[in-house]
Design an enzyme around this catalytic site. Structure first.
Site, PDB file in Angstrom:
ATOM      1  N   ASP A   1     -38.037 -53.781 -41.622  1.00  0.00           N
ATOM      2  CA  ASP A   1     -37.041 -52.754 -41.272  1.00  0.00           C
ATOM      3  C   ASP A   1     -35.930 -52.729 -42.327  1.00  0.00           C
ATOM      4  O   ASP A   1     -35.642 -51.668 -42.883  1.00  0.00           O
ATOM      5  CB  ASP A   1     -36.485 -52.980 -39.855  1.00  0.00           C
ATOM      6  CG  ASP A   1     -35.478 -51.912 -39.491  1.00  0.00           C
ATOM      7  OD1 ASP A   1     -35.895 -50.817 -39.080  1.00  0.00           O
ATOM      8  OD2 ASP A   1     -34.266 -52.150 -39.653  1.00  0.00           O
TER       9      ASP A   1
ATOM     10  N   ARG B   1     -30.330 -43.137 -22.124  1.00  0.00           N
ATOM     11  CA  ARG B   1     -29.359 -43.848 -21.271  1.00  0.00           C
ATOM     12  C   ARG B   1     -28.274 -42.938 -20.750  1.00  0.00           C
ATOM     13  O   ARG B   1     -27.356 -43.390 -20.067  1.00  0.00           O
ATOM     14  CB  ARG B   1     -28.678 -44.974 -22.081  1.00  0.00           C
ATOM     15  CG  ARG B   1     -29.586 -46.113 -22.414  1.00  0.00           C
ATOM     16  CD  ARG B   1     -28.951 -46.976 -23.495  1.00  0.00           C
ATOM     17  NE  ARG B   1     -28.791 -46.216 -24.730  1.00  0.00           N
ATOM     18  CZ  ARG B   1     -28.080 -46.614 -25.784  1.00  0.00           C
ATOM     19  NH1 ARG B   1     -27.450 -47.763 -25.746  1.00  0.00           N
ATOM     20  NH2 ARG B   1     -27.999 -45.867 -26.869  1.00  0.00           N
TER      21      ARG B   1
ATOM     22  N   ILE C   1     -27.167 -46.684 -35.314  1.00  0.00           N
ATOM     23  CA  ILE C   1     -27.002 -45.892 -36.546  1.00  0.00           C
ATOM     24  C   ILE C   1     -26.465 -44.492 -36.242  1.00  0.00           C
ATOM     25  O   ILE C   1     -25.725 -43.912 -37.042  1.00  0.00           O
ATOM     26  CB  ILE C   1     -28.324 -45.837 -37.368  1.00  0.00           C
ATOM     27  CG1 ILE C   1     -28.048 -45.365 -38.792  1.00  0.00           C
ATOM     28  CG2 ILE C   1     -29.382 -44.964 -36.702  1.00  0.00           C
ATOM     29  CD1 ILE C   1     -27.081 -46.223 -39.573  1.00  0.00           C
TER      30      ILE C   1
ATOM     31  N   LYS D   1     -35.202 -43.832 -41.113  1.00  0.00           N
ATOM     32  CA  LYS D   1     -36.231 -44.682 -41.704  1.00  0.00           C
ATOM     33  C   LYS D   1     -36.536 -45.846 -40.767  1.00  0.00           C
ATOM     34  O   LYS D   1     -35.670 -46.210 -39.982  1.00  0.00           O
ATOM     35  CB  LYS D   1     -35.808 -45.194 -43.087  1.00  0.00           C
ATOM     36  CG  LYS D   1     -34.417 -45.814 -43.192  1.00  0.00           C
ATOM     37  CD  LYS D   1     -34.032 -47.063 -42.474  1.00  0.00           C
ATOM     38  CE  LYS D   1     -34.858 -48.289 -42.600  1.00  0.00           C
ATOM     39  NZ  LYS D   1     -34.175 -49.472 -41.942  1.00  0.00           N
TER      40      LYS D   1
ATOM     41  N   SER E   1     -29.996 -38.597 -25.011  1.00  0.00           N
ATOM     42  CA  SER E   1     -29.923 -40.046 -24.885  1.00  0.00           C
ATOM     43  C   SER E   1     -30.606 -40.461 -23.588  1.00  0.00           C
ATOM     44  O   SER E   1     -30.204 -40.024 -22.508  1.00  0.00           O
ATOM     45  CB  SER E   1     -28.453 -40.491 -24.875  1.00  0.00           C
ATOM     46  OG  SER E   1     -28.349 -41.816 -24.417  1.00  0.00           O
TER      47      SER E   1
END
Ligand code: NAP
Length: 333
Positions: free
Chosen positions: A191, A60, A36, A113, A58
């Site tokens: 979700d 990663r 997202i 969310k 991040s």
């Protein structure tokens, strides 16, 4: 990777960037560079007249071209004095701890969310933000559709007789490889289902309550793959239901149908972007949910306000609290 704006050697090249920076009011950092963030937050902030993306964190080690600061540890991002606000775009399980650190570092916070892993965590963040005079914005992207605003206005003076939420999609198509979504606090089919509930709580003129919930858990998951919910409202003889299912292949369904006591039939489809009343198209818009989210965030920060709508989250919590559990076949990606 650092962009040209971070290179102190090119003073001429900096001039337009500096002018742009003074025009943008809020310097924002993003924590978590998943789907997202890449699909929406980065491009929408990039085009926003009010926000400038100055840092990312991040785990990663991903970076965003042109963004001067990138960290693997979000705590380093929070130490940057020129970051005013952060968008927390991680999975919900870790969001409370990160958002709390951000508020304690004096940053305004936007939450993806579902906002946290539990209702109590969200209430806690709201108290902390309030006590520190910071903005907390628990976003519900599906609420930011013109068709949803129109439906709310249409229903404001009416009584709802029936509601059917039909939210069915293919989890393999929309959430490939997302392990967190199947763990406790990942919410499984809620979700996407909570997007529908965020529309419902926005458009209905009266509150609704979970009366019964049937939750289907894959034998190898901590979160449901399907849910059927019956609600009660304050009116008599109402039929209020929702079906969420992640096993739908082929056409995908994100629809809400409502009949009112005065005989009107309202259909919200395409995730809340298309409204039809009595067979007649009222609004259909291309998605600009995240553009509107950042407009709202700008307004909240400028006015020193928060926006924490816990209702959709509370309904999910109640469904888990009351829900009868059925174990179904294991799920494999
Ligand atoms: P995702 O692709 O799995 O990305 C989540 C990212 O959060 C990870 O890639 C990772 O990025 C970071 N992260 C930090 N701590 C983590 C942890 N403990 N476990 C796993 N990842 C961790 O998920 P997403 O689809 O972007 O969804 C993130 C949130 O946005 C969810 O709450 C979801 O409901 C919401 N959302 C998603 C969509 C959508 O279309 N996908 C739409 C609207 C809202 P780094 O390695 O960069 O840190």
């Amino acid at each position: 990777m650092l962009g040209a704006a971070a290179d102190p050697g090119h003073k001429m090249a900096h001039a337009p960037v500096q002018r742009l920076k003074t025009m943008k009011m809020h310097r924002v950092g993003i924590i978590g560079l998943g789907k997202i963030t890449q699909d929406q937050h980065v491009p929408v902030i990039g085009a926003s007249p009010s926000f400038e993306l100055v840092a990312v964190a991040s785990q990663r080690g991903l970076t965003v071209p042109g963004v001067p600061h990138a960290f693997t540890d979000y705590a380093e991002l929070l130490r940057l004095a020129d970051v005013d606000a952060v968008a927390v775009c991680t999975p919900p399980q870790v969001r409370h701890a990160i958002a709390l650190d951000a508020l304690e570092a004096g940053k305004h916070v936007l939450l993806e969310k579902p906002p946290t892993a539990t209702v109590s965590e969200l209430a806690h963040l709201e108290r902390i933000a309030d006590g520190r005079g910071l903005t907390l914005f628990a976003t519900w992207h599906s609420q930011f559709n013109p068709a949803v605003d129109e439906a709310r206005e249409f229903l404001a003076s009416r009584t709802v007789r029936t509601m059917f939420v039909n939210w069915k999609e293919d989890v393999r198509r929309w959430h490939p490889g997302q392990k967190w979504i199947w763990r406790a606090g990942g919410f499984g089919v809620f979700d996407p289902g909570i997007n529908a509930l965020s529309i419902v709580t926005k458009i209905l003129p009266e509150p609704i309550f979970v009366q019964r919930a049937d939750l289907s858990f894959p034998a190898n998951a901590d979160a449901p793959i399907a849910a059927e919910i019956a609600f009660t409202g304050r009116g008599k003889d109402q039929s209020l239901r929702a079906e969420f299912d992640w096993r739908q292949t082929g056409p995908q369904t994100w629809e809400i149908e409502i009949e009112t006591a005065d005989g009107k039939r309202l259909q919200l489809s395409n995730g809340g972007s298309r409204l039809v009343v009595d067979g007649k198209l009222v609004v259909e818009s291309t998605p600009e949910e995240y553009e509107r989210i950042y407009e709202r965030f700008d307004e909240l920060v400028r006015t020193g306000a928060s926006d924490v709508d816990a209702q959709p989250f509370q309904l999910v919590g109640d469904a888990f609290m009351l829900g009868r559990r059925t174990i179904v076949e294991p799920f494999h990606d």
